[in-house]
Design a protein around this motif. Structure first.
Motif, PDB file in Angstrom:
ATOM      1  N   GLU A  39      -8.808  26.875 -19.359  1.00  0.00           N
ATOM      2  CA  GLU A  39     -10.209  27.283 -19.164  1.00  0.00           C
ATOM      3  C   GLU A  39     -10.709  28.132 -20.322  1.00  0.00           C
ATOM      4  OE1 GLU A  39     -13.979  27.636 -18.140  1.00  0.00           O
ATOM      5  OE2 GLU A  39     -12.577  26.211 -17.256  1.00  0.00           O
ATOM      6  N   THR A  40      -9.853  28.998 -20.847  1.00  0.00           N
ATOM      7  CA  THR A  40     -10.238  29.812 -22.002  1.00  0.00           C
ATOM      8  C   THR A  40     -10.502  28.921 -23.212  1.00  0.00           C
ATOM      9  OG1 THR A  40      -8.945  31.682 -21.174  1.00  0.00           O
ATOM     10  CG2 THR A  40      -9.497  31.697 -23.523  1.00  0.00           C
ATOM     11  N   ALA A  41      -9.647  27.924 -23.426  1.00  0.00           N
ATOM     12  CA  ALA A  41      -9.832  27.002 -24.546  1.00  0.00           C
ATOM     13  C   ALA A  41     -11.099  26.170 -24.375  1.00  0.00           C
ATOM     14  CB  ALA A  41      -8.609  26.098 -24.682  1.00  0.00           C
ATOM     15  N   ILE A  42     -11.354  25.679 -23.174  1.00  0.00           N
ATOM     16  CA  ILE A  42     -12.563  24.892 -22.906  1.00  0.00           C
ATOM     17  C   ILE A  42     -13.809  25.740 -23.161  1.00  0.00           C
ATOM     18  CG2 ILE A  42     -13.939  23.815 -21.076  1.00  0.00           C
ATOM     19  CD1 ILE A  42     -11.310  22.713 -19.906  1.00  0.00           C
ATOM     20  N   ALA A  57     -18.116  19.220 -20.670  1.00  0.00           N
ATOM     21  CA  ALA A  57     -17.909  18.082 -19.766  1.00  0.00           C
ATOM     22  C   ALA A  57     -16.797  17.176 -20.287  1.00  0.00           C
ATOM     23  CB  ALA A  57     -19.209  17.302 -19.594  1.00  0.00           C
ATOM     24  N   GLU A  58     -16.767  16.939 -21.598  1.00  0.00           N
ATOM     25  CA  GLU A  58     -15.706  16.102 -22.192  1.00  0.00           C
ATOM     26  C   GLU A  58     -14.330  16.741 -21.977  1.00  0.00           C
ATOM     27  OE1 GLU A  58     -16.893  15.973 -26.267  1.00  0.00           O
ATOM     28  OE2 GLU A  58     -18.291  14.295 -25.972  1.00  0.00           O
ATOM     29  N   LEU A  59     -14.237  18.038 -22.255  1.00  0.00           N
ATOM     30  CA  LEU A  59     -12.962  18.733 -22.115  1.00  0.00           C
ATOM     31  C   LEU A  59     -12.526  18.844 -20.655  1.00  0.00           C
ATOM     32  CD1 LEU A  59     -13.421  21.460 -24.846  1.00  0.00           C
ATOM     33  CD2 LEU A  59     -11.848  19.507 -24.905  1.00  0.00           C
ATOM     34  N   GLU A  60     -13.471  19.029 -19.762  1.00  0.00           N
ATOM     35  CA  GLU A  60     -13.125  19.064 -18.333  1.00  0.00           C
ATOM     36  C   GLU A  60     -12.625  17.700 -17.864  1.00  0.00           C
ATOM     37  OE1 GLU A  60     -16.665  20.715 -16.576  1.00  0.00           O
ATOM     38  OE2 GLU A  60     -15.946  22.785 -16.872  1.00  0.00           O
ATOM     39  N   GLY A 120      -5.386  17.904 -27.647  1.00  0.00           N
ATOM     40  CA  GLY A 120      -6.308  18.760 -28.368  1.00  0.00           C
ATOM     41  C   GLY A 120      -7.117  19.691 -27.477  1.00  0.00           C
ATOM     42  N   ILE A 121      -6.861  19.674 -26.184  1.00  0.00           N
ATOM     43  CA  ILE A 121      -7.661  20.482 -25.259  1.00  0.00           C
ATOM     44  C   ILE A 121      -7.506  21.983 -25.507  1.00  0.00           C
ATOM     45  CG2 ILE A 121      -5.964  20.623 -23.388  1.00  0.00           C
ATOM     46  CD1 ILE A 121      -8.361  20.143 -21.453  1.00  0.00           C
TER      47      ILE A 121
END
Length: 196
Positions: A39-42, A57-60, A120-121
């Protein structure tokens, strides 16, 4: 009590603990902390993207795919690893089976960590952001005190984690490292992967 009994003439010597090693997630922490890292990275990536909402949205979606893959792979592994149900009377300790079981679990963890890293997330999270998130991690009741007491007694303490973030784990363990009156405790952290 230990001092009293060890001073008695016929008292057996108490064994010295050579090392205290504990897992971080759900042993030291109250819950799994991998979600906090992700979540911190997103949030960091979305904040720095031109269109933060689309990037989030892409990362989630990537996170959801990773979680679904992990659950499916873990369930398949457990189905393969677990023996057929046996009666309580017929269970025997089998060191060879246990070593194989633990070896496959360890390989699974490494493989799943590689999948997440390759996705890469986790890119974009700064160690300061991860440390801030780590400061909000709740430790299990008594964890900091046990680690402090062991360190005070001269027992080397090692916290083992597959968490990707050294910064998050160190910040979460700050209450264990800072003893009474702010004295620093000799607590070590061993991570299975190189993280921020």
């Amino acid at each position: 009590e230990a001092a009293f009994f060890s001073e008695q003439d016929d008292a057996p010597q108490l064994p010295r603990i050579a090392l205290l090693g504990v897992d971080f997630d759900e042993t030291c922490s109250r819950s799994d902390t991998i979600g906090a890292v992700i979540e911190t990275a997103i949030s960091a990536a979305a904040k720095h993207a031109e269109d933060g909402g689309v990037r989030r949205a892409e990362l989630e979606a990537t996170r959801d795919r990773l979680v679904a893959n992990y659950v499916a792979q873990r369930d398949a592994l457990m189905d393969d690893l677990m023996p057929e149900e046996v009666g309580a009377d017929s269970v025997e300790y089998n060191e060879e089976w246990l070593a194989g079981f633990l070896g496959r679990l360890s390989a699974f963890d490494r493989d799943m960590n590689t999948v997440v890293q390759d996705s890469g997330i986790l890119a974009g999270a700064h160690p300061d952001q991860l440390a801030e998130a780590g400061g909000r991690i709740e430790l299990q009741p008594g964890c900091a005190e046990v680690l402090q007491r062991a360190a005070h007694q001269g027992v080397p303490c090692h916290v083992i984690s597959v968490n990707w973030s050294h910064a998050l784990v160190r910040a979460a363990l700050a209450p264990a490292v800072q003893g009474p009156a702010g004295q620093s405790q000799p607590l070590q952290q061993r991570l299975m992967s190189d993280g921020a």
